[in-house]
Structures are given as structure tokens and as C-alpha cells.
Design a protein around this motif. Structure first.
Motif, PDB file in Angstrom:
ATOM      1  N   UNK A   8       1.009  -1.262   0.393  1.00  0.00           N
ATOM      2  CA  UNK A   8      -0.051   0.208  -0.072  1.00  0.00           C
ATOM      3  C   UNK A   8       0.999   0.943   0.371  1.00  0.00           C
ATOM      4  N   UNK A   9       2.419   1.286   0.498  1.00  0.00           N
ATOM      5  CA  UNK A   9       2.695   2.288   0.670  1.00  0.00           C
ATOM      6  C   UNK A   9       4.121   2.444  -0.080  1.00  0.00           C
ATOM      7  N   UNK A  10       3.677   1.388  -1.586  1.00  0.00           N
ATOM      8  CA  UNK A  10       4.838   0.976  -2.552  1.00  0.00           C
ATOM      9  C   UNK A  10       4.663   2.505  -3.315  1.00  0.00           C
ATOM     10  N   UNK A  11       3.793   3.307  -3.316  1.00  0.00           N
ATOM     11  CA  UNK A  11       3.169   3.972  -4.421  1.00  0.00           C
ATOM     12  C   UNK A  11       2.276   3.166  -4.793  1.00  0.00           C
ATOM     13  N   UNK A  12       1.257   4.645  -5.720  1.00  0.00           N
ATOM     14  CA  UNK A  12      -0.342   4.678  -5.974  1.00  0.00           C
ATOM     15  C   UNK A  12      -0.592   4.938  -7.613  1.00  0.00           C
ATOM     16  N   UNK A  13      -1.562   4.745  -8.568  1.00  0.00           N
ATOM     17  CA  UNK A  13      -2.165   5.698  -9.475  1.00  0.00           C
ATOM     18  C   UNK A  13      -3.265   5.630  -9.076  1.00  0.00           C
ATOM     19  N   UNK A  14      -3.881   6.484 -10.107  1.00  0.00           N
ATOM     20  CA  UNK A  14      -5.396   7.193  -9.282  1.00  0.00           C
ATOM     21  C   UNK A  14      -5.483   6.033 -10.553  1.00  0.00           C
ATOM     22  N   UNK A  15      -7.039   5.454  -9.972  1.00  0.00           N
ATOM     23  CA  UNK A  15      -7.408   4.430 -10.429  1.00  0.00           C
ATOM     24  C   UNK A  15      -9.158   4.986 -11.975  1.00  0.00           C
ATOM     25  N   UNK A  16      -8.633   4.856 -12.630  1.00  0.00           N
ATOM     26  CA  UNK A  16      -8.998   5.396 -14.277  1.00  0.00           C
ATOM     27  C   UNK A  16      -9.426   4.631 -15.841  1.00  0.00           C
ATOM     28  N   UNK A  17      -9.954   4.995 -16.321  1.00  0.00           N
ATOM     29  CA  UNK A  17     -10.661   4.164 -17.376  1.00  0.00           C
ATOM     30  C   UNK A  17      -9.082   4.954 -17.903  1.00  0.00           C
ATOM     31  N   UNK A  18      -8.668   6.025 -18.082  1.00  0.00           N
ATOM     32  CA  UNK A  18      -7.564   6.200 -18.841  1.00  0.00           C
ATOM     33  C   UNK A  18      -5.646   5.386 -18.717  1.00  0.00           C
ATOM     34  N   UNK A  19      -6.156   5.584 -16.524  1.00  0.00           N
ATOM     35  CA  UNK A  19      -4.816   4.984 -16.301  1.00  0.00           C
ATOM     36  C   UNK A  19      -4.977   2.957 -16.811  1.00  0.00           C
ATOM     37  N   UNK A  20      -6.401   2.162 -16.896  1.00  0.00           N
ATOM     38  CA  UNK A  20      -6.735   0.966 -17.868  1.00  0.00           C
ATOM     39  C   UNK A  20      -6.042   0.948 -18.916  1.00  0.00           C
ATOM     40  N   UNK A  81     -15.475   4.072 -13.728  1.00  0.00           N
ATOM     41  CA  UNK A  81     -16.716   5.130 -14.468  1.00  0.00           C
ATOM     42  C   UNK A  81     -17.468   5.219 -13.826  1.00  0.00           C
ATOM     43  N   UNK A  82     -17.928   4.788 -11.998  1.00  0.00           N
ATOM     44  CA  UNK A  82     -18.315   5.126 -11.324  1.00  0.00           C
ATOM     45  C   UNK A  82     -18.057   5.627 -10.085  1.00  0.00           C
ATOM     46  N   UNK A  83     -18.466   6.637  -9.447  1.00  0.00           N
ATOM     47  CA  UNK A  83     -18.027   7.140  -8.528  1.00  0.00           C
ATOM     48  C   UNK A  83     -18.482   6.369  -6.676  1.00  0.00           C
ATOM     49  N   UNK A  84     -17.454   5.872  -6.620  1.00  0.00           N
ATOM     50  CA  UNK A  84     -17.782   5.251  -5.252  1.00  0.00           C
ATOM     51  C   UNK A  84     -17.321   5.996  -4.000  1.00  0.00           C
TER      52      UNK A  84
END
Length: 97
Positions: A8-20, A81-84
Motif C-alpha cells: 500500500x505504501x509502494x506508491x499508487x496511481x489514480x484508478x481511472x479509465x485512462x489508467x487502465x 467510470x463510477x463514483x464510489x
């Protein structure tokens, strides 16, 4: 348990359609889905967040069986695509292969 904190601390990318789409472009075909609780320990029963770990190929070692999903899946694109407001979803920046 400590591996969850480390991952979890290794760094993350924002989850989005563009990231996929970028992961697909970079040759990744699957994500491993890891549930984390609020203390960043692995928890698949009542997770507070999901960490998606990109993979180009699935592991063949039977001891590494886990929950994987193809990046092109309708489910991941629907989640993106959803807001959660209840479950945060991140993509691990540390790629494992």
C-alpha cells in the motif's frame, strides 16, 4: 499482514479509465485484486480499499493463486467510470513483472 502495508505504501496511481488504457498500452493484461482494511492489512471480507497490481502474465506457481481480473474486463471499466464513496480503488505503481 505486513506485506499489505508495504504494498500500500509502494506508491499508487489514480484508478481511472485512462489508467487502465495506459496499462494495456504498456503491455499489462491482468490486475491482481488485493483488499485492504483501514490499517492497510490484507482483508478480503470487509475491505476499505482495493489495490490493483498490474501483471503482464499470470503466475504459474500454484502458491501464487489469487484474485485476478483481465484489464480489458467490463467490470474494471465499470468500476473506473463510477463514483464510489465507500471503497477506494488504487493501482499499484510498483509493477511486479
Amino acid at each position: 499482514m505486513r506485506n499489505g502495508i508495504k504494498d500500500a505504501k509502494s506508491g499508487t496511481i489514480l484508478f481511472s479509465v485512462e489508467a487502465l488504457d495506459k496499462l494495456q498500452k504498456d503491455g499489462y493484461r491482468f490486475v491482481q485484486i488485493k483488499g485492504l482494511n483501514s490499517d492497510k492489512h490484507y482483508d478480503y471480507i470487509e475491505p476499505n480499499s482495493l489495490l490493483l497490481v498490474p501483471y503482464k502474465v499470470l503466475p504459474t506457481d500454484p502458491f501464487k493463486k489469487d484474485i485476478y481480473e483481465p484489464i480489458k474486463s467490463d467490470l474494471l471499466y465499470k468500476w473506473a467510470a463510477e463514483t464510489n464513496d465507500y471503497l477506494e480503488i488504487f493501482i499499484a505503481d510498483k509493477h511486479f513483472n
